[in-house]
Enzyme design. Structure first.
Site, PDB file in Angstrom:
ATOM      1  N   HIS A  40      -6.796  -5.383   1.188  1.00 34.99           N
ATOM      2  CA  HIS A  40      -7.405  -4.175   0.620  1.00 34.99           C
ATOM      3  C   HIS A  40      -7.134  -4.054  -0.876  1.00 34.99           C
ATOM      4  O   HIS A  40      -5.982  -3.957  -1.287  1.00 34.99           O
ATOM      5  CB  HIS A  40      -6.809  -2.967   1.362  1.00 34.99           C
ATOM      6  CG  HIS A  40      -7.329  -1.648   0.936  1.00 34.99           C
ATOM      7  ND1 HIS A  40      -6.510  -0.648   0.480  1.00 34.99           N
ATOM      8  CD2 HIS A  40      -8.588  -1.154   0.909  1.00 34.99           C
ATOM      9  CE1 HIS A  40      -7.230   0.419   0.204  1.00 34.99           C
ATOM     10  NE2 HIS A  40      -8.493   0.137   0.448  1.00 34.99           N
ATOM     11  N   HIS A  82     -11.073   1.142  -8.415  1.00 32.84           N
ATOM     12  CA  HIS A  82     -11.220   2.083  -7.307  1.00 32.84           C
ATOM     13  C   HIS A  82     -11.606   3.487  -7.739  1.00 32.84           C
ATOM     14  O   HIS A  82     -12.592   4.052  -7.264  1.00 32.84           O
ATOM     15  CB  HIS A  82      -9.926   2.154  -6.486  1.00 32.84           C
ATOM     16  CG  HIS A  82     -10.034   3.116  -5.344  1.00 32.84           C
ATOM     17  ND1 HIS A  82      -9.709   4.451  -5.462  1.00 32.84           N
ATOM     18  CD2 HIS A  82     -10.473   2.949  -4.072  1.00 32.84           C
ATOM     19  CE1 HIS A  82      -9.932   5.055  -4.306  1.00 32.84           C
ATOM     20  NE2 HIS A  82     -10.395   4.162  -3.447  1.00 32.84           N
TER      21      HIS A  82
HETATM   22  O1  G3P Z   1     -12.166  -0.818   2.841  1.00 29.87           O
HETATM   23  C1  G3P Z   1     -11.827   0.450   3.218  1.00 29.87           C
HETATM   24  C2  G3P Z   1     -11.285   1.294   2.131  1.00 29.87           C
HETATM   25  O2  G3P Z   1     -11.276   0.596   0.931  1.00 29.87           O
HETATM   26  C3  G3P Z   1     -11.998   2.569   1.951  1.00 29.87           C
HETATM   27  O3  G3P Z   1     -11.245   3.473   1.225  1.00 29.87           O
HETATM   28  O4  G3P Z   1     -10.656   4.704  -0.797  1.00 29.87           O
HETATM   29  O5  G3P Z   1      -9.517   2.574  -0.319  1.00 29.87           O
HETATM   30  O6  G3P Z   1     -11.880   2.577  -1.044  1.00 29.87           O
HETATM   31  P1  G3P Z   1     -10.803   3.301  -0.308  1.00 29.87           P
HETATM   32 CA    CA Z   2     -12.400   0.294  -1.098  1.00 25.52          CA
END
Ligand code: G3P
Ligand code: CA
Length: 289
Positions: A40, A82
């Site tokens: 992630h 992000h």
């Molecule tokens: O891939 C799932 C996740 O990335 C969604 O939440 O806020 O980390 O982009 P976020």
């Molecule tokens: Ca994400």
């Protein structure tokens, strides 16, 4: 609703386990392989999120899949970050003190390229940059990894779907050689519909937990339903996987953000297809055991 899906929803509502149907792409349920492990924002527990260093770290940990977040600068460059603001993960407040609230969309690519995206995480990462999407794709390719690409805040960037697909195409990511190595995901169903309409061959994933009654509508344009692990149940996973997606394969479930061995084992027990994690090593080890 498809007859198979209706059966599964009914079964799920009765509290029993629906029949698991063969999945495709991220992994193959039927051959007993564990869920795919997806780093992630890269291996973001160990390196600054969404940087090339986080991709490298994921590769060193053996993560085949990485996830990232794509946004757009004022002059139309696609970058990997992000938040919609540069403040949390760069030194933008020091470099451009008069530019609050430091939104990505208000800075040029040249300005973003000046920022340090590593020092906030640790001194050893000082000088890491906010990558352009092109730089990011090159690095993922270098490692022969696969990419779960999130269109982040697409409502802020009209046309970002077409631009992202164009870059992916220019960089060879829509070619046969990259088949099975790309999924485009978003919290925005409208954005995913656009991606699907523009390039029907590209796999897509919806971030969220639609009600079981609504899943049939998502199956028209998305191949994955990717919910938070906190909202997940075995019945929900089975209900999703009972639908057939736009490419004729069962819908898949990739859940986020799973950072402990216990949670990894729990969602693996539900039969998910992928686990999105800041700690790919922890999840990988938990699944081995
Ligand atoms: O891939 C799932 C996740 O990335 C969604 O939440 O806020 O980390 O982009 P976020
Ligand atoms: Ca994400």
């Amino acid at each position: 609703m498809h007859a198979r899906a209706a059966t599964a929803v009914t079964t799920a509502l009765l509290g029993t386990v629906a029949l698991l149907l063969p999945a495709a792409g991220v992994r193959a349920v039927e051959d007993g392989t564990p869920p795919a492990v997806i780093a992630h924002r890269g291996a973001s527990a160990y390196a600054p999120e969404n940087t090339l260093a986080a991709v490298d770290r994921a590769a060193r940990l053996g993560a085949v899949w990485v996830e990232n977040d794509v946004q757009r600068t004022r002059d139309g460059k696609l970058v990997v970050l992000h938040d919609d603001s540069l403040a949390r993960t760069t030194d933008v407040e020091q470099v451009f003190p008069g530019r609050a609230p430091w939104k990505v969309k208000d800075f040029t690519a040249a300005e973003v390229a000046r920022l340090d995206a590593g020092s906030w995480f640790g001194a050893s990462y000082a000088g890491a940059r906010v990558p352009t999407l092109k730089q990011y794709l090159d690095r993922v390719d270098l490692h022969r990894q696969k990419l779960l690409l999130e269109l982040k805040n697409p409502e802020l960037y009209p046309g970002i779907e077409r631009e992202t697909l164009k870059l992916l195409s220019n960089e060879g990511w829509l070619d046969q050689a990259h088949r099975g190595r790309l999924v485009v995901q978003s919290f925005s169903a409208a954005s995913l519909r656009t991606v699907h309409d523009l390039k029907p061959g590209v796999k897509t994933g919806f971030l969220g937990t639609p009600s079981m009654a609504d899943l049939h509508a998502y199956a028209d344009f998305t191949d994955q339903i990717n919910p938070s692990h906190t909202s997940l149940s075995r019945a929900y996973v089975s209900a999703v996987q009972a639908f057939t997606g736009p490419h004729g394969k069962p819908l898949e479930v990739c859940t986020w953000t799973v950072n402990t061995a216990d949670a990894a084992r729990r969602v693996a027990g539900y039969g998910v297809d992928g686990i999105i994690t800041n700690k790919p090593d922890v999840v990988r080890d938990a699944l081995r055991r």
